[in-house]
Design an enzyme around this catalytic site. Structure first.
Site, PDB file in Angstrom:
ATOM      1  N   HIS A  89       2.831  -6.715  -3.203  1.00  0.00           N
ATOM      2  CA  HIS A  89       3.496  -7.774  -2.437  1.00  0.00           C
ATOM      3  C   HIS A  89       3.443  -7.417  -0.947  1.00  0.00           C
ATOM      4  CE1 HIS A  89       5.766  -8.987  -6.293  1.00  0.00           C
ATOM      5  NE2 HIS A  89       4.750  -9.797  -6.084  1.00  0.00           N
ATOM      6  N   GLU A  92       6.356  -6.026   1.493  1.00  0.00           N
ATOM      7  CA  GLU A  92       7.104  -4.828   1.094  1.00  0.00           C
ATOM      8  C   GLU A  92       6.448  -3.594   1.714  1.00  0.00           C
ATOM      9  OE1 GLU A  92       7.109  -5.256  -3.188  1.00  0.00           O
ATOM     10  OE2 GLU A  92       8.075  -7.208  -3.062  1.00  0.00           O
ATOM     11  N   ARG A 147       4.234 -12.839   0.920  1.00  0.00           N
ATOM     12  CA  ARG A 147       4.318 -12.077  -0.327  1.00  0.00           C
ATOM     13  C   ARG A 147       3.005 -12.039  -1.112  1.00  0.00           C
ATOM     14  NH1 ARG A 147       8.172 -11.032  -4.752  1.00  0.00           N
ATOM     15  NH2 ARG A 147       7.314 -11.699  -6.746  1.00  0.00           N
ATOM     16  N   HIS A 220       7.407  -1.319  -5.574  1.00  0.00           N
ATOM     17  CA  HIS A 220       7.897  -2.515  -4.877  1.00  0.00           C
ATOM     18  C   HIS A 220       9.141  -2.165  -4.059  1.00  0.00           C
ATOM     19  CE1 HIS A 220       5.769  -5.783  -7.290  1.00  0.00           C
ATOM     20  NE2 HIS A 220       5.487  -4.695  -7.984  1.00  0.00           N
ATOM     21  N   GLU A 294      11.554  -0.517  -7.801  1.00  0.00           N
ATOM     22  CA  GLU A 294      12.044  -1.246  -6.628  1.00  0.00           C
ATOM     23  C   GLU A 294      12.747  -0.211  -5.764  1.00  0.00           C
ATOM     24  OE1 GLU A 294      11.544  -4.323  -5.806  1.00  0.00           O
ATOM     25  OE2 GLU A 294      11.244  -5.527  -7.616  1.00  0.00           O
TER      26      GLU A 294
HETATM   27 ZN   LIG Z   1       7.484  -6.800  -5.056  1.00  0.00          ZN
END
Ligand SMILES: [Zn+2]
Length: 328
Positions: A89, A92, A147, A220, A294
């Protein structure tokens, strides 16, 4: 944030005022790097470390190379391989920064740091610092909060596919964004429609058949979560006790560094329903240790994550990754 543009401007100011290399020539890990700079860095590593190689596993929709750095000490020894990709993404930015931190940490540590040396003697590590270079470049040049990738959607003015909705594990195409190219979660016209996901699919499948792919990580931000299959269903995978055991070890190792607390569990249960995720696909092809991390932050800074926290994030994340891998 009441004025996001001012935060974006301040970040740009900070990034452009910092040198990209340290005085000793190593990369500056406490900043964000432009795509060209990351490409240069990979070539620099290639010159210094004979056991590191760089390969392009394909090209993006806009013709950029999909680079993977392979760390293989004594590559004639057969040992398990760990896959780590960052930056699927675009916005990020802490993802690619954390992959770069890891490249610097592992390459410098081998032969000096006993923990790193032991780790690399046991595992090959293949790192893809930016899974989505087209989107990453677009987020630097035009839209900091972009994104998706930058593929052109036929018959539509909106660009881009959410690459982490484009992996096809048999449950592709559900959820929000399906059928809407303007959505941030548009999964594409079909599963694996995108060259970027095709490249990672084919390359890691090859690793699985020739190099014993032990674990698949995709990085992420943000939420402080260590997630595994499934995203498409709230049911547990049959190997849930084992998969969560390793996740817990990773999360504990992260917490031990700076007290950053992560939650762990299935993507569906801890985050939200998600279809076409790379971890679900990777799990379905037989790699049970397929994890999505994440990273730091729970919304205080979001994607505009401060430079001062890049190195601490790298430190704790790699502590977690390595502890988890060693527990497999
Ligand atoms: Zn992501």
């Amino acid at each position: 944030m009441t004025d996001i543009q001012s935060v974006i401007d301040a970040e740009r100011q900070a990034v452009t005022s910092l040198p990209t290399r340290r005085p000793d020539g190593r990369i500056e890990t406490g900043t964000y790097h432009q795509w060209k700079d990351i490409e240069d860095y990979l070539q620099e590593l290639l010159v210094v470390y004979p056991w590191l190689s760089i390969t392009s596993i394909g090209q993006t929709a806009r013709g950029r190379q999909l680079w993977v750095a392979k760390i293989e000490i004594n590559s004639y020894c057969s040992k398990p391989t760990v896959w780590i990709d960052c930056g699927i993404h675009a916005r990020e930015w802490i993802g690619p920064a954390t992959c770069i931190y890891g490249l610097d940490y592992l390459t410098n540590g081998y032969g000096c740091d006993p923990y790193v040396t032991n780790f690399l003697n046991k595992y090959n590590v293949h790192i893809m610092p930016v899974h989505n270079p087209d989107g990453y470049c677009y987020s630097w040049r035009y839209d900091r909060l972009w994104r998706k990738n930058r593929n052109r959607n036929p018959n539509d003015t909106c660009y881009g596919v959410d690459l982490n909705r484009n992996y096809d594990d048999g449950h592709w195409g559900g959820g929000r964004g399906a059928g809407d190219p303007c959505s941030n979660n548009y999964p594409g016209p079909t599963g694996f429609s995108e060259v970027e996901t095709q490249a990672v699919r084919d390359y890691t499948n090859e690793l699985q058949s020739t190099r014993n792919l032990a674990a698949f990580f995709t990085i992420h931000s943000y939420a402080q979560q260590w997630l595994y299959a499934y995203g498409w269903s709230g049911e547990s995978v049959p190997e849930e006790p084992e998969v969560s055991r390793v996740a817990q070890i990773g999360v504990n190792a992260i917490e031990s560094v700076y007290n950053t607390r992560y939650r762990y569990g299935s993507f569906y249960n801890v985050a939200y329903p998600g279809f076409g995720l790379s971890i679900d696909w990777s799990y379905s092809r037989g790699v049970i240790y397929s994890y999505l991390l994440e990273l730091r932050d729970k919304g205080e800074y979001g994607f505009l994550f401060p430079l001062t926290q890049i190195v601490p994030t790298g430190e704790e994340t790699w502590a977690g990754l390595m502890a988890a891998v060693m527990a497999i």
